[in-house]
Structures are given as structure tokens and as C-alpha cells.
Design a protein around this motif. Structure first.
Motif, short mmCIF file in Angstrom:
data_model
loop_
_atom_site.label_atom_id
_atom_site.label_comp_id
_atom_site.label_asym_id
_atom_site.label_seq_id
_atom_site.Cartn_x
_atom_site.Cartn_y
_atom_site.Cartn_z
N UNK A 93 0.83 -1.21 0.00
CA UNK A 93 0.00 0.00 0.00
C UNK A 93 0.86 1.25 0.00
N UNK A 94 0.21 2.39 -0.21
CA UNK A 94 0.89 3.67 -0.08
C UNK A 94 1.44 4.28 -1.35
N UNK A 95 1.48 3.52 -2.45
CA UNK A 95 2.10 4.07 -3.66
C UNK A 95 1.42 5.35 -4.11
N UNK A 96 0.09 5.36 -4.12
CA UNK A 96 -0.64 6.50 -4.68
C UNK A 96 -0.72 7.69 -3.73
N UNK A 97 -0.03 7.60 -2.57
CA UNK A 97 0.16 8.78 -1.72
C UNK A 97 1.23 9.69 -2.30
N UNK A 98 1.98 9.16 -3.29
CA UNK A 98 2.99 9.93 -4.03
C UNK A 98 4.17 10.36 -3.18
N UNK A 99 4.53 9.54 -2.19
CA UNK A 99 5.74 9.82 -1.40
C UNK A 99 6.83 8.87 -1.88
N UNK A 100 7.78 9.41 -2.67
CA UNK A 100 8.79 8.57 -3.31
C UNK A 100 10.19 8.79 -2.72
N UNK A 101 10.25 9.31 -1.49
CA UNK A 101 11.56 9.65 -0.92
C UNK A 101 12.48 8.45 -0.75
N UNK A 102 11.93 7.28 -0.53
CA UNK A 102 12.77 6.08 -0.32
C UNK A 102 13.01 5.28 -1.59
N UNK A 103 12.59 5.80 -2.74
CA UNK A 103 12.77 5.07 -3.99
C UNK A 103 14.25 5.03 -4.38
N UNK A 104 14.75 3.89 -4.84
CA UNK A 104 16.15 3.78 -5.23
C UNK A 104 16.45 4.52 -6.53
N UNK A 105 17.69 4.89 -6.71
CA UNK A 105 18.13 5.55 -7.95
C UNK A 105 18.66 4.46 -8.88
#
Length: 399
Positions: A385-397
Motif C-alpha cells: 500500500x501507499x504508492x498512490x500517496x505519491x511519497x517517493x523519498x525512499x525510492x532507489x536511484x
């Protein structure tokens, strides 16, 4: 195709899904995007949600399960292997759903997806581990993993696994695809079951693309027969009507003449589906656009999957397939750049894996976690869950 033979031969002892293939064998989509093509016929799920009878719902769910693999017809290009942590988002407001997928494992390669109705009518989710085998002239893909469709209003859950897929003539000759194997769809709420037999081509091509099966209730009584072709359409008919028709058909000796065919040769496509009187049409494939053959045999749906509309980039996760430079370059016709970028991204992924190994650090998935499918009891990748909250701070580069 000699180039492919020279490339594959030294790697025969490796599992093919781990091989980095030259970009010329690809189509400009990631496997995550290819997986989202299951949603092309979402109207069937909406139809199932609207039906009051569980047997009627099973018929339509069976048609959806067949339709979900129909886009593979003549799609002989290999999708790009997703990078670890790669994602794909697909929102179709007019069709009432949104989907998120993530590459959750690299060795073995596992892709997980979760689609949900915008009106809380259904959830459709699963994970795919395409186990590939090389058989000399052909490559066989076993799509390990379970599909789960939940019709929330009816409190029903259906599960199934997809059929085997085989690409023939990978060394020499015309590439062609067949799907075969038994697909068993289970309604875990009612005990109803649909057993579909995707028929192998056979020596004379008579069974090419055919699908036949039946729906049985929890007492194992046959309630409906399902038949058709996964490349065309699916029908439903009463079992007694089906049996009567088959007996009369056998007596009339209307079997198609046998055609001489070499092993792995593309068979001549036999007559289209013969409709048994009293049958109900469940699904018919959407015709492909006229220029499909020049566009990797894409469906109209597939042609939209890499679109990057104005303003979309700021909403997407930085790991979304649409932002992959190698796929974008290939779509733009720049094969040299696509090849260079593909090699760069794969080396970046290998370097990141070496760093994690050195630091004894485990990879952490972002949007899915390994858990237990509540309907089958088997291990499965479930949406956190949580993807569509649009918080991508922990996404890998990763790009």
C-alpha cells in the motif's frame, strides 16, 4: 537468426531469464508493462461484478483469464528485463482502475502487480516468475505465480495460474507462439471450479490456439462447457448440447484434413471457431490496428503503455518504466543509444549488488512484501500500500 544461435550456445547451461540479450531482440516495453496488458479487457471484470449468479460470474472470469494472455499472439519480441526496484503505474480512470507493479527480485526474476477498482469493486493481483527453458529450436516459458481476482461486492476470490508459452523457430524460420497446459480457476467462496485446457498445436496444427474446458460446481457436476481460441473468442454452452453436437460432428466426419507439417514449422491456421447452436459469446478479441505488424505486433492497448503525457513525469515514481532511457531510445528508433543505455543500466545494477554484498545489506522492496495468499495459503507477493500517496523519498536511484 545465426546471431541468436551464436549468442545463446555459450549460455546453454545458464537459465535463460538471467541472460542479457542483445537489444535487437527486444520490444520497447518492460516486462512490467507487458504484465499490465492483463488489464486490456477489464470490462469483463466489471461485467462479472454486475452479475447476480455465481456460475455466470465464473464464466466471465474464465473469459477474462483467457483474454489476459491474448495479447501474446504474434508478440515474438522480448520485453526488457525489469531492473530490481523498477516500477510501472497505470491509471485508467475511464475504465475505473489503477495498477502498480514492482520488480521485487532479480535472481530469480519476480514481478509483482496489484490492480484495484477506483470504486472498490474488485482487486486483481499476482506475481510472475517466468521460468525459461531452451529446447534447441524453441524457448518454453512457464509463468510461475498465482493470479488472484477478488470481487469485493460478492465477497468472492478466484485464483489461477497462466498457461505455458512456447516460442518456436528461435534459430531459423518464422517465429511463432503457442500456449498450452491446464488452467484451473477456483472460486474459493463457492467451491465452483473452471478447468480450461489450452491445447498444444499437435503434429498437424488442428488444435492450434484452441481452448476447451468446463465449469463444475462444488459437487463436481458439469454446469457449462467453455470453448474457443485464445487468439479470437470464447463461448459458453450447456454440457448436454455440447456432447450432442460433438457426437453428431464425429459421425459426419467433419474433421479437417491433415496437413503435412515438419516439427516446429508454423502450421496453417485452421478454420476459425465453429459456434455450436445455443452458445453464448463471452469474449471477443479487440482487432489490432492496421499498422500493428510494423510496431512489434502491438495491440492498441500496448501502444499506449509508454506514453509520457505533459505533467505526468512529476507524478510518477522515479523508478517508473516510462523513464528508462534504453526503452525510450528504442521507441524513438535509436538502437545504438538503446544498446549503450541498456549496458550502462545493467552494469549499474551489478555494481549496486556488489556494494550490498560487501556491506552485507539485503535488498528492501518498496511497495510489495512477501507474505501468504489468504485464499491459497501459498507464499505470495502482496501489495503493502501507499504508492498512490505519491511519497517517493525512499525510492532507489536505478536509472
Amino acid at each position: 537468426m545465426q546471431l541468436l544461435f551464436n549468442f545463446v550456445t555459450p549460455n546453454l547451461l545458464q537459465e535463460l531469464s538471467k541472460i542479457a540479450m542483445p537489444v535487437v531482440f527486444n520490444e520497447p516495453l518492460s516486462f512490467l508493462q507487458r504484465m499490465s496488458e492483463y488489464m486490456e479487457h477489464t470490462h469483463l471484470i466489471h461485467q462479472a461484478c454486475s452479475l447476480s449468479d455465481s456460475m455466470d460470474r465464473m464464466q466471465v472470469v474464465a473469459a477474462f483469464a483467457v483474454s489476459a494472455v491474448a495479447s501474446q499472439w504474434e508478440r515474438t519480441g522480448k520485453p526488457f528485463n525489469p531492473l530490481l526496484g523498477e516500477t510501472y503505474e497505470l491509471t485508467r480512470e475511464e475504465e475505473g482502475y489503477r495498477l502498480i507493479s514492482e520488480q521485487v527480485s532479480h535472481h530469480p526474476p519476480i514481478s509483482a502487480f496489484h490492480a484495484q477498482s477506483l470504486k472498490q469493486e474488485f482487486e486483481f493481483h499476482g506475481s510472475i516468475y517466468p521460468k525459461l527453458k531452451f529446447w534447441g529450436k524453441s524457448v518454453e516459458a512457464e509463468p510461475k505465480g498465482t493470479m488472484t481476482l477478488e470481487l469485493l461486492k460478492h465477497k468472492e476470490a478466484y485464483t489461477w495460474t497462466n498457461p505455458m508459452c512456447c516460442v518456436h523457430n528461435i534459430i531459423l524460420g518464422k517465429l511463432w507462439i503457442e500456449q498450452y497446459g491446464t488452467v484451473e480457476i477456483v472460486n474459493h467462496s463457492t467451491g465452483d471450479k473452471c478447468v480450461l485446457n489450452f491445447k498444444p498445436c499437435g503434429m498437424f496444427g488442428k488444435e492450434l490456439h484452441k481452448v476447451e474446458g468446463h465449469i463444475q460446481d462444488k459437487s463436481k457436476k458439469k454446469r457449462r462447457v467453455i470453448y474457443g481460441k485464445w487468439t479470437e473468442c470464447m463461448y459458453s454452452v450447456d454440457p448436454k448440447v455440447y456432447d450432442t453436437y460433438k457426437k453428431s460432428d464425429k459421425k459426419s466426419g467433419s474433421d479437417s484434413k491433415k496437413l503435412k507439417q515438419e516439427a516446429d514449422e508454423m502450421p496453417e491456421v485452421q478454420e476459425t471457431v465453429t459456434v455450436i447452436p445455443g452458445s453464448a459469446l463471452l469474449w471477443r478479441i479487440t482487432p489490432r490496428p492496421p499498422h500493428s505488424a510494423q510496431m512489434y505486433n502491438f495491440t492498441s492497448f500496448a501502444m499506449t503503455l509508454n506514453e509520457l503525457e505533459p505533467g505526468m513525469e512529476r507524478l510518477l515514481a522515479p523508478t517508473d518504466c516510462r523513464l528508462r532511457p534504453d526503452i525510450r531510445a528504442m521507441e524513438n528508433g535509436d538502437i545504438d543509444s538503446a544498446s549503450t543505455e541498456k549496458e550502462r543500466l545493467e552494469e549499474k545494477q551489478r555494481a549496486a549488488r556488489r556494494e550490498r554484498s560487501k556491506d552485507e545489506e539485503e535488498w528492501s522492496t518498496r511497495w510489495f512484501h512477501l507474505g501468504t495468499n489468504p485464499h491459497t495459503g501459498a507464499e505470495d507477493w502482496l501489495y503493502t500500500g501507499g504508492y498512490f500517496d505519491r511519497n517517493y523519498t525512499d525510492c532507489p536511484n536505478i536509472y
